[in-house]
Design a protein around this motif. Structure first.
Motif, PDB file in Angstrom:
ATOM      1  N   ARG A 178       0.790  -1.188  -0.122  1.00 41.30           N
ATOM      2  CA  ARG A 178       0.082  -0.052  -0.194  1.00 41.30           C
ATOM      3  C   ARG A 178       0.924   1.189   0.175  1.00 41.30           C
ATOM      4  NH1 ARG A 178       2.586   0.708   3.508  1.00 41.30           N
ATOM      5  NH2 ARG A 178       2.499   1.131   5.712  1.00 41.30           N
ATOM      6  N   PRO A 179       0.650   2.265  -0.876  1.00 39.90           N
ATOM      7  CA  PRO A 179       1.469   3.256  -0.741  1.00 39.90           C
ATOM      8  C   PRO A 179       1.120   4.025   0.508  1.00 39.90           C
ATOM      9  CG  PRO A 179      -0.544   3.632  -2.313  1.00 39.90           C
ATOM     10  CD  PRO A 179      -0.683   2.384  -1.684  1.00 39.90           C
TER      11      PRO A 179
ATOM     12  N   ALA B 210      -3.538  -3.384   7.226  1.00 40.14           N
ATOM     13  CA  ALA B 210      -3.103  -2.823   6.040  1.00 40.14           C
ATOM     14  C   ALA B 210      -2.369  -1.478   6.067  1.00 40.14           C
ATOM     15  CB  ALA B 210      -4.397  -2.767   5.257  1.00 40.14           C
ATOM     16  N   ALA B 211      -2.999  -0.402   6.955  1.00 39.48           N
ATOM     17  CA  ALA B 211      -2.517   0.861   7.108  1.00 39.48           C
ATOM     18  C   ALA B 211      -0.984   0.480   7.704  1.00 39.48           C
ATOM     19  CB  ALA B 211      -3.303   1.614   8.190  1.00 39.48           C
ATOM     20  N   ARG B 212      -0.688  -0.241   8.394  1.00 42.24           N
ATOM     21  CA  ARG B 212       0.599  -0.254   8.947  1.00 42.24           C
ATOM     22  C   ARG B 212       1.549  -1.437   8.353  1.00 42.24           C
ATOM     23  NH1 ARG B 212      -0.177   3.466  10.623  1.00 42.24           N
ATOM     24  NH2 ARG B 212      -0.759   4.390  12.489  1.00 42.24           N
ATOM     25  N   GLN B 213       1.310  -1.704   7.003  1.00 41.55           N
ATOM     26  CA  GLN B 213       1.728  -2.929   6.438  1.00 41.55           C
ATOM     27  C   GLN B 213       3.271  -3.121   6.525  1.00 41.55           C
ATOM     28  OE1 GLN B 213       1.729  -2.968   2.068  1.00 41.55           O
ATOM     29  NE2 GLN B 213       1.668  -5.071   1.956  1.00 41.55           N
TER      30      GLN B 213
ATOM     31  N   ARG C 107      -7.976 -11.349   7.532  1.00 40.67           N
ATOM     32  CA  ARG C 107      -7.209 -11.237   6.428  1.00 40.67           C
ATOM     33  C   ARG C 107      -7.814 -10.781   5.040  1.00 40.67           C
ATOM     34  NH1 ARG C 107      -4.719 -17.312   5.455  1.00 40.67           N
ATOM     35  NH2 ARG C 107      -2.933 -16.965   6.791  1.00 40.67           N
TER      36      ARG C 107
ATOM     37  N   LEU D  62      -5.727  -3.383   0.964  1.00 35.66           N
ATOM     38  CA  LEU D  62      -4.310  -2.944   0.200  1.00 35.66           C
ATOM     39  C   LEU D  62      -4.684  -2.874  -1.320  1.00 35.66           C
ATOM     40  CD1 LEU D  62      -2.048  -5.569   1.771  1.00 35.66           C
ATOM     41  CD2 LEU D  62      -2.175  -3.357   2.219  1.00 35.66           C
ATOM     42  N   GLU D  63      -5.716  -3.764  -1.829  1.00 30.57           N
ATOM     43  CA  GLU D  63      -6.078  -3.501  -3.019  1.00 30.57           C
ATOM     44  C   GLU D  63      -6.735  -2.194  -3.110  1.00 30.57           C
ATOM     45  OE1 GLU D  63      -6.005  -6.541  -5.008  1.00 30.57           O
ATOM     46  OE2 GLU D  63      -6.440  -4.907  -6.677  1.00 30.57           O
TER      47      GLU D  63
ATOM     48  N   LEU E 284      -6.311   0.524  -1.455  1.00 30.53           N
ATOM     49  CA  LEU E 284      -5.330   1.896  -1.302  1.00 30.53           C
ATOM     50  C   LEU E 284      -4.381   2.086  -2.554  1.00 30.53           C
ATOM     51  CD1 LEU E 284      -4.189   1.051   2.664  1.00 30.53           C
ATOM     52  CD2 LEU E 284      -5.348   3.017   1.809  1.00 30.53           C
ATOM     53  N   ARG E 285      -4.492   1.176  -3.162  1.00 22.74           N
ATOM     54  CA  ARG E 285      -3.586   1.535  -4.551  1.00 22.74           C
ATOM     55  C   ARG E 285      -4.173   2.078  -5.581  1.00 22.74           C
ATOM     56  NH1 ARG E 285      -1.873  -3.183  -7.161  1.00 22.74           N
ATOM     57  NH2 ARG E 285      -3.351  -4.556  -6.059  1.00 22.74           N
TER      58      ARG E 285
ATOM     59  N   ALA F 279     -10.907   4.408   1.822  1.00 23.75           N
ATOM     60  CA  ALA F 279     -10.415   3.205   1.654  1.00 23.75           C
ATOM     61  C   ALA F 279     -11.369   2.150   2.228  1.00 23.75           C
ATOM     62  CB  ALA F 279      -8.931   3.002   2.211  1.00 23.75           C
TER      63      ALA F 279
END
Lengths: 621, 315
Positions: free
Chosen positions: A282-283, B121-124, B200, B207-208, B210-211, B233
């Motif tokens: 993620r960006p 996801a935010a802290r990947q 999960r 993540l999908e 956020l791109r 998001a």
């Protein structure tokens, strides 16, 4: 295949899963060879021995049976039943799926409706109904678990088959006179098989768990035979006084399911090509900055990009997308940045406000100055306050750049509310005003539309309205008209031109279209392979291009009414920016290239405002 | 909106009919004489014959199905021989308990799962992401019945914080706090796997999303990051999370069978297992149809929620 295995084992967790599973499977296979006690011999005198007592490594259960022996035998039974159920479900389910997908039409319809109905059950209800009808027992539990999973395979495999059945090689086989059975077995099956195997590997853990569950409920294996589930079920009554009899089989089920899950995840990840390229990252809210070298001195321009370097770090490779670009705009000025796809123009634009996706993007050098203040590496909040308020963006393809689930009014209002403390009603009023400014008819009703309810030109106007929401000083427009047809494009360009004259906006206009540049821009910079190769006032560059690349780029533009003219495409492709040649990046495609062009760094030079990066320019500048 | 709900309800009718047909067909798989199977091998021939007549088992299969269906539609699910009371009365009473358990679990796994996925996801690749991924891996690998047993051992037996089992305390129980105390462990154990799966999925959905370009747009206009994640998001990710919530509700309902056994919870799941072991087939048949029908209706509610979220779905 070898890359697949390498990827799989680079994933440490997947490797761990593989090792645990291998140890369990080997232990289970070796059961007949191991000096184990008979799992079913009871010895009531020895009941509930604790683990690590003599002769009983894991202790004994409520009938004095050796737990280690029962555990290994039980594991063997559980694994065998789970794998058998998976094989049965996969075989029958895939056969049904292939038939439905291959024949299509009514066959497909009837089969898939039935599958839908089976899937409408919470799976255990179906399994319970089957066991209720057939009676408790290990075989019946196996049948129930397999049956319950058939719809899953049928649906997945049908989806794949439908995709394949329409492909040319199936048509070819049909035309060659092959029968249905032969086509399915020789053409379809080999292509579907990998999917079946993957689906099986992800579900076998489930099936082991499900059969163990039925046995736990007393509906599966019957005493004295015991799988892991019934061991746990039997131990439950003594759980409080002798917990080890429960913990031993419970932990084993956990280990088996976990190792299969780990391995399954690893397989899935290794097969997913997006993970290899790191595209699933993620960006971050702002682009990463790892700046080295000197930071250029401030200038008095409104917005100045100075010797900017932006790279993409993918694995061991560095793609130098932007390799030292300097650009500047003053209020009311429109600067065009032109180049082919991949020339680095969009990355340059996105670097300004730290919007390059990172990972993998990294800004490695230079400065971006807004009113003299360097924004590279500025704290997030500093950048956020400037984004949209002082420097706004218009993006290409507004269908993907507008949020599909918010009305355009909400998206416009949000742009304002992010920078100004005003009421919701006031923001909405402003949103309608903005829509009127970009000449959207019926703005009052359009404000509640969602992006998918608008035409492409209308959406692009919304994109422009959003950029104007906070009356910025600079607008960076990244190919805002590329997705539009010519008449709409002309209207949008006229709109932008008016705005710049009325409001004194500075515009950085990124495009690959010389026609657009000629219409709108005061100055133009031509980019190639991440660098500027030529710049100057628009008319000067268009009339007398100095760089061979610019000249050939202009020669590619067909002229309306220009009669029959051969369009000269540029031979070759732009270089990959991870592996730039020394010297001029255009040299391999240039028919004037000399040895000296490839020798070393070539400077951008000339008398301002004109400059060119070429040793043998077409025109002296 | 009203017409959309109506349309979805109409489209559920064939599914509900299909469910009754499937259950009916499975039950007709019973080897040998069903009446003997129900009454046991010690039944007198007169009783067997009487039951055959009562159940209409002397009639052809198709006719039997319609008699059964007609009876069910008028609320007659037959009589449980082991409990000697109408099947529907028993189901309704038990279903209430299951609903409390599974409903609580569903709320826990939805909230916790989505939250964990979003944070992850935010802290990947950060510490929180790794910690959550690890806990999730354990969560989805522990069989719920084993987890329940271990929780009893730790929290009820060793620490004495919570009651060992049941729905209410036998003496002086029955109020809401008492129910809550009894509910904590079974609801958590039941939610574990679904929480992991939802976490999960939420992570990868986030993540999908956020791109996507519209996230960059939101950032480009200066929307604060918290709002980008929790607003833009998450809202878009919910489009792919909600259908999975519907599927996981089915798994929660399924898992309730094990949890009800482990915690002696007086729900439908335990009733079904007992009914199978006592061969009370009418009770099994009625219970399965009833719960499956409820699940179908629940999934319609999920579809309606989805259409409220996504304006692109034609209502």
């Amino acid at each position: 295949m070898s890359t697949f295995l390498k990827l799989l084992f680079r994933n440490r967790l997947a490797a761990m899963g593989a090792v645990i599973l291998a140890v369990i499977v080997l232990a289970v296979l070796a059961v007949p060879l191991l000096p184990l006690q008979d799992p079913d011999v009871t010895a009531t005198a020895d009941r509930f021995k604790r683990p690590f007592t003599d002769g009983h490594l894991l202790g004994t259960d409520h009938l004095g049976r050796d737990l280690l022996s029962r555990l290994l035998h039980g594991t063997r039974l559980s694994l065998a039943i789970g794998v058998a159920a998976a094989l049965i479900a996969a075989t029958i389910g895939s056969a049904i799926g292939i038939i439905a997908g291959y024949f299509g039409g009514r066959t497909d319809n009837i089969i898939m409706r039935t599958v839908d109905m089976l899937m409408a059950f919470p799976y255990i209800l179906l399994a319970l109904a089957i066991v209720a009808a057939l009676g408790p027992g290990l075989m019946n539990a196996l049948i129930a678990v397999a049956a319950v999973n058939i719809p899953f395979f049928a649906r997945n495999i049908r989806g794949i088959t439908v995709g394949l059945a329409g492909r040319e090689f199936i048509d070819a086989a049909r035309l060659a006179g092959m029968g249905h059975a032969r086509i399915i077995l020789t053409e379809l099956l080999p292509n579907v098989l990998p999917v079946i195997v993957i689906a099986m590997s992800t579900t076998v853990g489930w099936m082991i768990l499900e059969t163990a569950g039925l046995s736990f409920l007393g509906l599966g294996s019957q005493p004295p035979q015991a799988d892991l589930g019934s061991m746990l079920g039997e131990a439950r009554s003594a759980m409080i006084s002798h917990p080890h009899t429960s913990i031993v089989p419970g932990l084993m089920i956990f280990l088996i399911v976990m190792s299969i899950n780990l391995l399954g995840d690893g397989v899935r990840d290794a097969l997913d090509p997006r993970l290899r390229s790191g595209a699933l990252s993620r960006p971050l809210p702002t682009t990463l900055v790892e700046r080295s070298g000197d930071i250029p001195e401030p200038t008095d321009d409104l917005l100045a990009i100075q010797d900017l370097h932006t790279q993409f770090h993918v694995g061991a490779r560095n793609y130098r997308a932007v390799g030292g670009v300097s650009l500047a705009v003053r209020p009311g000025e429109c600067l065009g940045v032109i180049g082919e796809s991949g020339s680095g123009k969009s990355v340059t634009a996105l670097s300004v406000m730290g919007l390059v996706a990172s990972p993998p993007g990294v800004i490695t050098g230079g400065a971006v100055r807004y009113q003299g203040e360097d924004l590279i590496g500025a704290p997030y909040e500093t950048l956020r306050k400037k984004r949209g308020d002082h420097v706004a963006y218009i993006f290409q393809d507004p269908l993907s750049t507008l949020h599909p689930l918010y009305s355009v009014g909400d998206q416009l209002a949000e742009a304002i509310l992010s920078h100004h403390k005003i009421g919701k009603a006031e923001a909405r009023r402003r949103a309608i005003e903005l829509l009127r400014d970009v000449r959207i008819p019926n703005a009052e009703s359009r404000v509640d539309n969602y992006p998918h309810e608008m035409s492409g030109g209308m959406r692009q106007r919304v994109g422009i309205a959003m950029a104007l929401a906070n009356e910025p000083d600079v607008i960076i427009a990244d190919e805002p008209t590329t997705a539009l047809d010519v008449t709409v494009q002309a209207q949008i360009l006229a709109l932008l031109d008016d705005l710049r004259r009325d409001r004194g906006l500075a515009i950085v206009f990124i495009t690959h279209d010389f026609g657009v540049v000629a219409q709108l821009c005061d100055r133009v910079a031509v980019m190639y392979a991440g660098r500027i190769v030529e710049e100057g006032p628009t008319t000067a560059v268009l009339d007398a291009p100095a760089h061979p690349y610019t000249k050939r780029l202009i020669a590619c533009v067909p002229e309306l009414g220009g009669g029959r003219r051969e369009l000269a495409a540029i031979p070759g492709l732009p270089p990959v920016v991870s592996d730039l040649p020394a010297g001029c990046a255009f040299a391999p495609r240039c028919d004037k290239a000399q040895e000296s062009c490839r020798a070393g760094e070539i400077d951008l030079k000339g008398s301002a405002p004109r400059a060119v990066r070429c040793l043998y320019p077409e025109e002296a500048v | 909106m009203g017409s959309y709900i109506f349309k979805r309800l109409i489209s559920a009718v064939p599914v509900l009919l299909g469910i009754t047909i499937i259950v009916f067909l499975i039950m007709s798989l019973i080897p040998g004489d069903p009446a003997t199977a129900i009454l046991g091998s010690y039944a007198t021939p007169e009783n067997v014959e009487k039951l055959n007549r009562d159940l209409g088992l002397d009639k052809p299969l198709v006719q039997r199905y319609f008699i059964w269906l007609g009876n069910m539609l008028t609320g007659d699910f037959g009589r449980s021989f082991s409990l000697n009371r109408p099947v529907l009365d028993e189901i309704l009473e038990r279903f209430n308990a299951t609903l409390i358990l599974a409903g609580t679990s569903f709320v826990i796994c939805s909230l916790l799962g989505i939250l964990a996925g979003v944070v992850s996801a935010a802290r990947q690749y950060g510490f929180a992401d790794k910690a959550i991924t690890f806990v999730v891996l354990i969560g989805i690998s522990v069989p719920s019945f084993f987890l329940g047993m271990m929780m009893i051992l730790l929290f009820a037996v060793n620490l004495g914080w919570l009651p060992v089992s049941g729905m209410y305390a036998i003496y002086g129980g029955g109020d809401l706090p008492d129910l809550a105390r009894h509910l904590i462990m079974p609801a958590t154990a039941l939610a574990a796997v679904a929480t992991g799966v939802i976490a999960r999925l939420s992570r990868s959905a986030m993540l999908e999303v956020l791109r996507q370009d519209y996230i960059r747009t939101a950032r480009a206009k200066g929307v604060p990051e918290r709002r980008v994640i929790m607003g833009h998001a998450l809202r878009a990710a919910m489009v792919s999370i909600i259908p999975v919530l519907g599927i996981q509700a089915g798994f929660v309902l399924s898992g309730a069978v094990y949890i009800e056994i482990v915690f002696q919870w007086p729900g439908v799941g335990r009733m079904l297992v007992d009914a199978i072991l006592t061969r009370d087939l009418l009770l099994v048949q009625g219970g399965v149809v009833f719960v499956a029908a409820c699940y179908v209706l629940f999934n319609i509610a999920v579809d309606v929620a989805q259409s409220l979220l996504d304006p692109r779905i034609k209502t």
